[in-house]
Scaffold this active site. Structure first.
Site, mmCIF file in Angstrom:
data_model
loop_
_atom_site.group_PDB
_atom_site.id
_atom_site.type_symbol
_atom_site.label_atom_id
_atom_site.label_comp_id
_atom_site.label_asym_id
_atom_site.label_seq_id
_atom_site.Cartn_x
_atom_site.Cartn_y
_atom_site.Cartn_z
ATOM 1 N N LYS A 202 1.180 -1.004 0.163
ATOM 2 C CA LYS A 202 0.001 0.261 0.314
ATOM 3 C C LYS A 202 0.854 1.482 0.204
ATOM 4 O O LYS A 202 1.556 1.432 1.699
ATOM 5 C CB LYS A 202 -0.646 0.185 1.173
ATOM 6 N N LYS A 255 -1.718 -0.948 -3.884
ATOM 7 C CA LYS A 255 -3.088 -0.499 -4.100
ATOM 8 C C LYS A 255 -2.361 0.834 -4.605
ATOM 9 O O LYS A 255 -1.277 0.981 -3.341
ATOM 10 C CB LYS A 255 -3.644 -0.698 -2.576
HETATM 11 C C1 PBG Z 1 -7.312 3.039 5.065
HETATM 12 C C2 PBG Z 1 -7.966 2.646 3.711
HETATM 13 C C3 PBG Z 1 -7.574 3.866 2.936
HETATM 14 C C4 PBG Z 1 -8.453 3.366 1.206
HETATM 15 C C5 PBG Z 1 -8.531 2.257 1.477
HETATM 16 N N1 PBG Z 1 -8.153 1.764 3.126
HETATM 17 C C6 PBG Z 1 -7.005 5.643 3.093
HETATM 18 C C7 PBG Z 1 -5.848 5.832 3.744
HETATM 19 O O1 PBG Z 1 -5.079 4.892 3.751
HETATM 20 O O2 PBG Z 1 -5.710 6.675 3.604
HETATM 21 C C8 PBG Z 1 -8.046 3.996 0.425
HETATM 22 C C9 PBG Z 1 -8.885 4.070 -0.585
HETATM 23 C C10 PBG Z 1 -9.474 4.474 -1.975
HETATM 24 O O3 PBG Z 1 -9.032 5.812 -1.660
HETATM 25 O O4 PBG Z 1 -10.150 4.161 -2.676
HETATM 26 N N2 PBG Z 1 -8.372 2.491 5.823
#
Ligand code: PBG
Length: 330
Positions: A202, A255
């Site tokens: 991520k 991601k």
């Molecule tokens: C954290 C989380 C995020 C997303 C999914 N889980 C946001 C972040 O890390 O700030 C992002 C998903 C998206 O942008 O569609 N709970």
């Protein structure tokens, strides 16, 4: 130039033969998109009858539990096998207590979905950022997110999702040791069949902007660089994925998707594990905005991006387009 159309080259290979008709192209097509590779994210809020569109994500709604059930049933009927739930609690505090509250929106939605929608895979996002008053993914001390305490809170949140009936819990916090802690706690409590999808690779991305509006999780100070991956790195992502697999992740995720297709390919090739890619909020909003302006043909770019993500190695794609794409593929 009358002779042009009768000129003949002597060519052994004429690749265009296989591009001549849609029927021929369909025979040689290497990547297929089917509704059963989509996971549909839903934002669950308190209340009943709530269906509030997210301004920066046209077509995406914050839904109360009853509406989430409707939306998920429709998606399931269209062939989408899974949903990914995010919760917006009524109250936030410094430690994100509502994250493991059995009566909070996510836990209530899990129970309702498992009861009312047949054969739906219910996946829950496990993080504290939607639950903390400061919007950070964990417990904050000074400028630091304290890793090990945060992990204990996250494991409790994951357990509450499993107790509610979640099929899969998906930790997205990027702390160290979360997957191991969740696996241990779930096993201890008899939830050894609950799977873990880890947001392993991520990245610290600007493409999460619209999500933070949807999930009300904008950090009140600082950013997420101390735990999310540097967009410049790929070896680091591979190490992270390896650690998460060794801790017990059943599915690993890359991601965002589109700017990280190379990472996706390498993760799939190196580990040969069930691999998910998340086409995140900003990727969706970007296409939507351009389409609403008449600058892009939305249907084409939706399928082109989803196909690219599949081609790069994703077994499954988390996408806000899940329903729309499934409907068009039917
Ligand atoms: C954290 C989380 C995020 C997303 C999914 N889980 C946001 C972040 O890390 O700030 C992002 C998903 C998206 O942008 O569609 N709970």
């Amino acid at each position: 130039m009358a002779t042009t159309t009768t000129a003949k080259l002597s060519l052994t290979r004429r690749p265009r033969r296989l591009r001549r008709t849609e029927a021929i192209r369909s025979l040689v097509r290497e990547t297929r998109l089917t509704p059963d590779c989509f996971i549909y994210p839903l934002f669950v809020v308190e209340g009943t009858g709530v269906r509030r569109e997210v301004p920066s994500m046209p077509g995406v709604f914050q839904l109360s539990v009853d509406q989430a059930v409707k939306e998920a049933s429709a998606a399931r009927a269209e062939g989408v096998p899974a949903v990914l739930l995010f919760g917006l609690p009524a109250d936030k505090d410094a430690v994100g207590s509502a994250a493991s509250d059995p009566d909070a929106p996510v836990q209530a939605a899990v129970r309702a979905l498992k009861r009312e929608v047949k054969d739906l895979v219910v996946i829950t996002d496990v993080c504290l950022c939607e639950y903390t008053s400061h919007g950070h993914c964990g417990i904050v001390e000074g400028d630091d997110i304290v890793n090990d305490v945060t992990v204990m809170h996250l494991a409790q949140a994951a357990l509450s999702h499993a107790v509610a009936g979640a099929d899969v819990v998906a930790p997205s916090d990027m702390m160290d040791g979360t997957v191991a802690a969740i696996r241990r706690l779930l096993d201890e409590r008899g939830y050894e069949q609950t799977a873990i999808m880890s947001y392993a690779a991520k990245y610290c991305s600007g493409f999460y902007g619209p999500f933070r509006e949807a999930a009300d999780s904008v950090p009140q100070f600082g950013d997420r660089r101390s735990h999310q991956l540097d967009p410049a790195n790929v070896d680091e992502a591979l190490r992270q994925v390896e650690i998460n697999i060794s801790e017990g992740a059943d599915i690993v995720m890359v991601k965002p998707a589109l700017p990280y297709l190379d990472v996706l390919t390498r993760v799939k090739e190196r580990f040969a594990q069930p691999t998910a890619a998340y086409q995140v909020s900003g990727e969706y909003s970007m296409l939507k905005a351009a389409a609403l302006n008449g600058w892009l043909d939305e249907r084409r770019v939706m399928f082109e991006t989803l196909t690219g993500i599949r081609r790069a190695g994703a077994d499954m794609i988390i996408t806000y387009y899940a329903r729309e794409a499934a409907r068009l593929l039917a």
